[in-house]
Design a protein around this motif. Structure first.
Motif, PDB file in Angstrom:
ATOM      1  N   GLU A 109      -9.028  50.048  35.484  1.00  0.00           N
ATOM      2  CA  GLU A 109     -10.154  49.005  33.878  1.00  0.00           C
ATOM      3  C   GLU A 109     -11.426  47.831  34.859  1.00  0.00           C
ATOM      4  OE1 GLU A 109      -8.092  49.831  30.782  1.00  0.00           O
ATOM      5  OE2 GLU A 109      -7.691  47.981  31.685  1.00  0.00           O
ATOM      6  N   GLY A 110     -10.421  47.490  36.160  1.00  0.00           N
ATOM      7  CA  GLY A 110     -12.084  46.881  37.272  1.00  0.00           C
ATOM      8  C   GLY A 110     -12.448  46.869  37.717  1.00  0.00           C
ATOM      9  N   ALA A 111     -11.797  48.909  38.040  1.00  0.00           N
ATOM     10  CA  ALA A 111     -12.467  49.626  39.558  1.00  0.00           C
ATOM     11  C   ALA A 111     -13.572  50.268  39.161  1.00  0.00           C
ATOM     12  CB  ALA A 111     -11.827  50.504  40.713  1.00  0.00           C
ATOM     13  N   VAL A 112     -13.743  51.306  37.691  1.00  0.00           N
ATOM     14  CA  VAL A 112     -14.087  52.185  36.798  1.00  0.00           C
ATOM     15  C   VAL A 112     -15.799  51.381  36.248  1.00  0.00           C
ATOM     16  CG1 VAL A 112     -15.157  53.468  35.595  1.00  0.00           C
ATOM     17  CG2 VAL A 112     -12.530  53.170  36.042  1.00  0.00           C
ATOM     18  N   PRO A 113     -16.512  50.799  36.643  1.00  0.00           N
ATOM     19  CA  PRO A 113     -17.754  50.322  36.005  1.00  0.00           C
ATOM     20  C   PRO A 113     -18.222  49.701  37.517  1.00  0.00           C
ATOM     21  CG  PRO A 113     -15.964  48.484  35.120  1.00  0.00           C
ATOM     22  CD  PRO A 113     -15.285  49.296  35.309  1.00  0.00           C
ATOM     23  N   THR A 114     -17.623  49.044  38.460  1.00  0.00           N
ATOM     24  CA  THR A 114     -18.330  49.578  39.776  1.00  0.00           C
ATOM     25  C   THR A 114     -18.298  50.415  40.348  1.00  0.00           C
ATOM     26  OG1 THR A 114     -17.441  47.346  40.207  1.00  0.00           O
ATOM     27  CG2 THR A 114     -18.232  48.121  41.600  1.00  0.00           C
ATOM     28  N   VAL A 115     -17.654  51.866  40.301  1.00  0.00           N
ATOM     29  CA  VAL A 115     -17.489  52.800  41.137  1.00  0.00           C
ATOM     30  C   VAL A 115     -18.936  53.038  40.247  1.00  0.00           C
ATOM     31  CG1 VAL A 115     -16.573  54.934  41.295  1.00  0.00           C
ATOM     32  CG2 VAL A 115     -15.188  52.672  41.593  1.00  0.00           C
ATOM     33  N   LEU A 116     -19.650  53.327  39.064  1.00  0.00           N
ATOM     34  CA  LEU A 116     -19.960  54.298  38.410  1.00  0.00           C
ATOM     35  C   LEU A 116     -21.408  53.433  38.573  1.00  0.00           C
ATOM     36  CD1 LEU A 116     -18.357  55.221  35.282  1.00  0.00           C
ATOM     37  CD2 LEU A 116     -18.632  56.446  36.638  1.00  0.00           C
ATOM     38  N   PHE A 117     -21.235  52.605  38.524  1.00  0.00           N
ATOM     39  CA  PHE A 117     -22.760  51.321  39.456  1.00  0.00           C
ATOM     40  C   PHE A 117     -22.642  52.362  40.044  1.00  0.00           C
ATOM     41  CE2 PHE A 117     -25.067  48.248  41.166  1.00  0.00           C
ATOM     42  CZ  PHE A 117     -26.196  47.835  40.181  1.00  0.00           C
ATOM     43  N   THR A 118     -22.172  51.537  41.146  1.00  0.00           N
ATOM     44  CA  THR A 118     -23.033  51.982  42.703  1.00  0.00           C
ATOM     45  C   THR A 118     -23.409  53.526  43.456  1.00  0.00           C
ATOM     46  OG1 THR A 118     -21.282  50.670  43.550  1.00  0.00           O
ATOM     47  CG2 THR A 118     -22.033  52.308  45.123  1.00  0.00           C
ATOM     48  N   VAL A 119     -22.401  54.351  42.393  1.00  0.00           N
ATOM     49  CA  VAL A 119     -22.172  56.202  42.128  1.00  0.00           C
ATOM     50  C   VAL A 119     -24.140  56.353  41.566  1.00  0.00           C
ATOM     51  CG1 VAL A 119     -21.652  58.138  42.277  1.00  0.00           C
ATOM     52  CG2 VAL A 119     -20.128  56.082  43.091  1.00  0.00           C
ATOM     53  N   ALA A 120     -24.632  56.129  40.810  1.00  0.00           N
ATOM     54  CA  ALA A 120     -25.437  55.925  39.883  1.00  0.00           C
ATOM     55  C   ALA A 120     -26.397  55.576  40.597  1.00  0.00           C
ATOM     56  CB  ALA A 120     -25.209  55.388  38.939  1.00  0.00           C
ATOM     57  N   TRP A 121     -26.112  54.578  41.529  1.00  0.00           N
ATOM     58  CA  TRP A 121     -27.609  53.315  41.816  1.00  0.00           C
ATOM     59  C   TRP A 121     -28.065  55.187  43.400  1.00  0.00           C
ATOM     60  CZ3 TRP A 121     -31.853  51.146  42.472  1.00  0.00           C
ATOM     61  CH2 TRP A 121     -32.206  50.813  43.528  1.00  0.00           C
ATOM     62  N   LEU A 122     -27.017  55.149  44.039  1.00  0.00           N
ATOM     63  CA  LEU A 122     -26.859  55.883  45.068  1.00  0.00           C
ATOM     64  C   LEU A 122     -27.766  57.188  44.849  1.00  0.00           C
ATOM     65  CD1 LEU A 122     -23.810  55.052  47.180  1.00  0.00           C
ATOM     66  CD2 LEU A 122     -25.911  54.305  47.717  1.00  0.00           C
TER      67      LEU A 122
ATOM     68  N   SER B  36     -13.186  42.442  33.784  1.00  0.00           N
ATOM     69  CA  SER B  36     -13.981  44.020  33.442  1.00  0.00           C
ATOM     70  C   SER B  36     -15.406  44.058  33.100  1.00  0.00           C
ATOM     71  CB  SER B  36     -13.692  44.998  33.728  1.00  0.00           C
ATOM     72  OG  SER B  36     -14.504  46.261  34.087  1.00  0.00           O
ATOM     73  N   LEU B  37     -15.893  43.458  31.741  1.00  0.00           N
ATOM     74  CA  LEU B  37     -16.600  43.684  31.182  1.00  0.00           C
ATOM     75  C   LEU B  37     -17.303  42.624  31.474  1.00  0.00           C
ATOM     76  CD1 LEU B  37     -18.417  45.156  29.034  1.00  0.00           C
ATOM     77  CD2 LEU B  37     -17.228  44.156  27.208  1.00  0.00           C
ATOM     78  N   VAL B  38     -17.179  41.355  31.326  1.00  0.00           N
ATOM     79  CA  VAL B  38     -17.509  40.037  31.554  1.00  0.00           C
ATOM     80  C   VAL B  38     -18.268  40.239  32.961  1.00  0.00           C
ATOM     81  CG1 VAL B  38     -17.240  37.641  32.065  1.00  0.00           C
ATOM     82  CG2 VAL B  38     -16.414  38.576  29.828  1.00  0.00           C
ATOM     83  N   GLY B  39     -17.489  40.533  33.566  1.00  0.00           N
ATOM     84  CA  GLY B  39     -17.881  40.993  35.074  1.00  0.00           C
ATOM     85  C   GLY B  39     -19.170  41.755  35.063  1.00  0.00           C
ATOM     86  N   ILE B  40     -19.430  42.856  34.596  1.00  0.00           N
ATOM     87  CA  ILE B  40     -20.862  44.108  35.386  1.00  0.00           C
ATOM     88  C   ILE B  40     -21.777  43.180  34.445  1.00  0.00           C
ATOM     89  CG2 ILE B  40     -19.694  45.900  33.053  1.00  0.00           C
ATOM     90  CD1 ILE B  40     -20.898  46.133  36.721  1.00  0.00           C
ATOM     91  N   GLY B  41     -21.237  42.380  33.006  1.00  0.00           N
ATOM     92  CA  GLY B  41     -22.283  42.248  32.040  1.00  0.00           C
ATOM     93  C   GLY B  41     -23.013  41.185  33.325  1.00  0.00           C
ATOM     94  N   ILE B  42     -22.841  39.913  33.953  1.00  0.00           N
ATOM     95  CA  ILE B  42     -23.150  39.287  34.194  1.00  0.00           C
ATOM     96  C   ILE B  42     -23.356  39.861  35.700  1.00  0.00           C
ATOM     97  CG2 ILE B  42     -22.711  37.135  36.851  1.00  0.00           C
ATOM     98  CD1 ILE B  42     -20.052  36.398  33.814  1.00  0.00           C
TER      99      ILE B  42
END
Length: 243
Positions: free
Chosen positions: A37-50, A86-92
């Motif tokens: 749960e901590g990794a999924v948002p970062t993975v999706l953000f990075t892959v989508a941007w690339l 995780s939500l707070v981190g990706i929100g910031i």
């Protein structure tokens, strides 16, 4: 004293600093699901941007995945601690990135957090108030009693250093990538140096803890408990055969 009470007293007598910290570390990890749960948002953000180089799309997928994971937790009525973090981190991160229009700025809050956290932890060690010591305080109910035992202070300092090292490593690796605007490598580094490194750090702490048995401050030893029972006569009464 009943047999159950005597058993509880003996169990408390064997409680150690190491056992208390190991218990808290197990709670902190959150298991494999908490790590994912901590990794999924970062993975999706990075892959989508690339793939798209569309910042709003990348942010939307990252935040949306965290919200979805939170909803699942709520529906299952299970703890939301890790997915909420995780939500707070990706929100910031999303706020920083959308404010400047630069994808790499999504990683700046994490870098700053680890830098500040490192300074605070190192400062606590230098001041001889290592942060891990307060875990002991939360178990014993006295937040500062552990400081009266130099052995516990030294142990807590070692464990706090093991918490510091991952934070320092993240800053050393990610900050140059941030300055270079290397979003793909930033995402990879954030994931690799996130939970995997934290698990390794906790593993090293458990290894250190497995080597010692430091009594919790204020605890009676097994011999003290036995002596207390003898002094009150309960120990003799338990051992006296029935007539």
């Amino acid at each position: 004293m009943t047999e159950q009470a005597a058993r509880e007293a003996d169990e408390n007598a064997r409680q150690t600093v190491e056992a208390a910290v190991r218990t808290q570390l197990a709670k902190a990890l959150g298991g494999g699901r908490g790590i994912a749960e901590g990794a999924v948002p970062t993975v999706l953000f990075t892959v989508a941007w690339l793939i798209s180089h569309n910042l709003k799309l990348a942010v939307g997928l990252g935040v949306g995945s965290a919200v979805l994971l939170l909803v699942v937790r709520l529906l299952q009525r299970s703890t939301v601690q890790f997915v909420f973090n995780s939500l707070v981190g990706i929100g910031i991160a999303a706020f920083f990135a959308l404010r400047t229009g630069k994808a790499e700025d999504a990683f700046l809050p994490g870098i700053l957090y680890n830098a500040v956290y490192s300074v605070v932890l190192i400062g606590s060690i230098v001041a001889r108030w290592p942060v891990v010591g307060f875990i002991i305080g939360s178990v014993t109910g006295d937040p500062t009693a552990w400081r009266r035992d130099p052995a516990i202070v030294r142990l807590c300092a070692k464990l706090t250093w093991l918490l510091v090292l991952p934070c320092v490593l993240r800053v050393v690796v990610q900050y140059p990538l941030y300055l270079a605007g290397m979003v793909g490598w930033l995402g990879t580094a954030k994931i690799a140096l996130g939970w995997p490194l934290q698990v390794a750090s906790f593993g090293a702490m458990v290894w250190v803890l497995a080597r010692g048995r430091t009594p919790l401050p204020g605890d009676e030893s097994a011999q003290d408990v036995a002596a207390h029972l003898e002094g009150t006569g309960e120990g003799r009464n338990r051992e006296k055969p029935a007539e």
